[in-house]
Write a protein that holds these residues in place. Structure first.
Motif, PDB file in Angstrom:
ATOM      1  N   CYS A 127       0.845  -1.190   0.000  1.00 35.89           N
ATOM      2  CA  CYS A 127       0.000   0.000   0.000  1.00 35.89           C
ATOM      3  C   CYS A 127       0.880   1.240   0.000  1.00 35.89           C
ATOM      4  O   CYS A 127       1.784   1.361   0.836  1.00 35.89           O
ATOM      5  CB  CYS A 127      -0.902   0.011   1.220  1.00 35.89           C
ATOM      6  SG  CYS A 127      -2.048  -1.385   1.291  1.00 35.89           S
ATOM      7  N   VAL A 128       0.628   2.128  -0.940  1.00 28.54           N
ATOM      8  CA  VAL A 128       1.345   3.406  -1.024  1.00 28.54           C
ATOM      9  C   VAL A 128       0.376   4.490  -0.584  1.00 28.54           C
ATOM     10  O   VAL A 128      -0.636   4.739  -1.253  1.00 28.54           O
ATOM     11  CB  VAL A 128       1.856   3.671  -2.449  1.00 28.54           C
ATOM     12  CG1 VAL A 128       2.600   5.005  -2.508  1.00 28.54           C
ATOM     13  CG2 VAL A 128       2.768   2.530  -2.907  1.00 28.54           C
ATOM     14  N   LEU A 129       0.673   5.123   0.555  1.00 29.32           N
ATOM     15  CA  LEU A 129      -0.241   6.073   1.158  1.00 29.32           C
ATOM     16  C   LEU A 129       0.320   7.482   1.116  1.00 29.32           C
ATOM     17  O   LEU A 129       1.531   7.682   1.208  1.00 29.32           O
ATOM     18  CB  LEU A 129      -0.520   5.697   2.614  1.00 29.32           C
ATOM     19  CG  LEU A 129      -1.174   4.345   2.861  1.00 29.32           C
ATOM     20  CD1 LEU A 129      -0.133   3.353   3.357  1.00 29.32           C
ATOM     21  CD2 LEU A 129      -2.302   4.469   3.864  1.00 29.32           C
ATOM     22  N   GLY A 130      -0.589   8.437   1.021  1.00 31.89           N
ATOM     23  CA  GLY A 130      -0.193   9.837   1.065  1.00 31.89           C
ATOM     24  C   GLY A 130      -1.347  10.716   0.643  1.00 31.89           C
ATOM     25  O   GLY A 130      -2.230  10.290  -0.093  1.00 31.89           O
ATOM     26  N   ASP A 131      -1.356  11.943   1.130  1.00 35.99           N
ATOM     27  CA  ASP A 131      -2.380  12.903   0.732  1.00 35.99           C
ATOM     28  C   ASP A 131      -2.075  13.448  -0.657  1.00 35.99           C
ATOM     29  O   ASP A 131      -1.050  13.106  -1.270  1.00 35.99           O
ATOM     30  CB  ASP A 131      -2.455  14.045   1.751  1.00 35.99           C
ATOM     31  CG  ASP A 131      -3.148  13.616   3.042  1.00 35.99           C
ATOM     32  OD1 ASP A 131      -4.045  12.752   2.972  1.00 35.99           O
ATOM     33  OD2 ASP A 131      -2.788  14.140   4.117  1.00 35.99           O
ATOM     34  N   ASN A 132      -2.937  14.321  -1.155  1.00 32.80           N
ATOM     35  CA  ASN A 132      -2.692  14.963  -2.439  1.00 32.80           C
ATOM     36  C   ASN A 132      -1.355  15.696  -2.411  1.00 32.80           C
ATOM     37  O   ASN A 132      -1.028  16.373  -1.435  1.00 32.80           O
ATOM     38  CB  ASN A 132      -3.815  15.957  -2.751  1.00 32.80           C
ATOM     39  CG  ASN A 132      -5.137  15.263  -3.017  1.00 32.80           C
ATOM     40  OD1 ASN A 132      -5.170  14.087  -3.373  1.00 32.80           O
ATOM     41  ND2 ASN A 132      -6.231  15.979  -2.835  1.00 32.80           N
ATOM     42  N   GLY A 133      -0.579  15.534  -3.477  1.00 32.66           N
ATOM     43  CA  GLY A 133       0.722  16.181  -3.544  1.00 32.66           C
ATOM     44  C   GLY A 133       1.837  15.413  -2.872  1.00 32.66           C
ATOM     45  O   GLY A 133       2.973  15.890  -2.808  1.00 32.66           O
TER      46      GLY A 133
END
Length: 271
Positions: free
Chosen positions: A41-47
């Motif tokens: 799983c690759v997680l992160g908010d926009n940008g």
């Protein structure tokens, strides 16, 4: 792209990968890998850099730093065709489906089965209907009718068809671009179930998401990105859901998780 594949190596691995557009650095020093029968799983908010990483893994963009390996062999993808040739398929949010065409036509869109030659060549509709029905059943998907327009399916069902299509055409690794982002609770759960089924069939999955709860439901390992940099890659036994959420939130929530993250980091320290 030369070299002999290593059967024991990860399906796909990046080491110190980054991407710059002129003076703008979109991604820096990312290291991660995914093996057969595993969900990364690759997680992160926009940008955070998720889209840039997808484009590198899919062969759409070449990295400006670092190394990409497929099956243990260093590769340089000139286009998505190179990635597909190695069994790496990407399912984007728009799914590239034609709403008014039947499910089976979408399943084989651009790769239709035909019989006969020359002016007598025609679509083998029966074979495509049968293959569509059988492959969907392997993913646990039972449709009322594969002749129904795919636009009549729910969002979760359309995602499942796109995943099954990628596997049917030889993908050993499927990259999923935010497959649950526009779905309600029940439809998101449906997609997560299909992701787990694909993993159980030995398919490697890269699941891009901004939702740590969805990631935790199916993930084996987790890569967290923020502002183009990696905050770490963690196995399921190295980090909690609370820590994942804290990493994405940052600030005071991240500070409170300091001891847990220190323990996770020490697990990766060869000393």
């Amino acid at each position: 792209m030369t070299g002999a594949a290593d059967a024991g190596a990860p399906l796909l691995e990046v080491r110190g990968v980054g991407k710059s557009y002129g003076s703008v650095s979109a991604l820096r020093g990312v290291t991660a890998s995914v093996a057969a029968g595993e969900v990364l799983c690759v997680l992160g908010d926009n940008g955070a850099g998720k889209s840039t990483l997808i484009k590198i893994l899919a062969g759409a963009h070449a990295p400006t730093e670092g190394t990409l390996l497929a099956h243990g062999v260093e590769r340089q993808f000139a286009s998505p065709r190179d990635a597909l040739a190695l069994g790496i398929a990407t399912v984007y949010q728009d799914l590239a489906l034609v709403p008014l065409l039947p499910v089976w036509r979408n399943f084989f869109l651009g790769a239709e089965i035909t019989v006969g030659r020359g002016p007598f060549r025609r679509l083998d509709v029966a074979a495509m209907r049968r293959a569509t029905r059988d492959d969907l059943a392997l993913m646990g998907i039972t449709l009322r009718d594969v002749d129904q327009p795919i636009g009549t399916l729910s969002g979760g069902e359309r995602q499942a068809v796109a995943i099954a299509r990628a596997v049917h055409f030889g993908a050993g690794l499927v990259i999923l671009d935010e497959p649950t982002s526009a779905l309600g609770v029940s439809q998101a759960a449906l997609v997560l179930r299909y992701i787990a089924r694909a993993r159980d069939r030995g398919i490697g999955i890269v699941f891009i998401t901004h939702n740590p709860h969805h990631a935790w439901a199916v993930g084996d390992r987790f890569l967290v990105l923020r502002r183009g940099t990696s905050l770490g890659e963690f196995g399921r036994d190295e980090i909690s859901l609370e820590a994942l959420t804290g990493l994405m939130a940052g600030g005071a929530e991240l500070d409170a998780l300091g001891p847990e993250l220190d323990r996770a980091a020490s697990a990766h320290d060869p000393a």
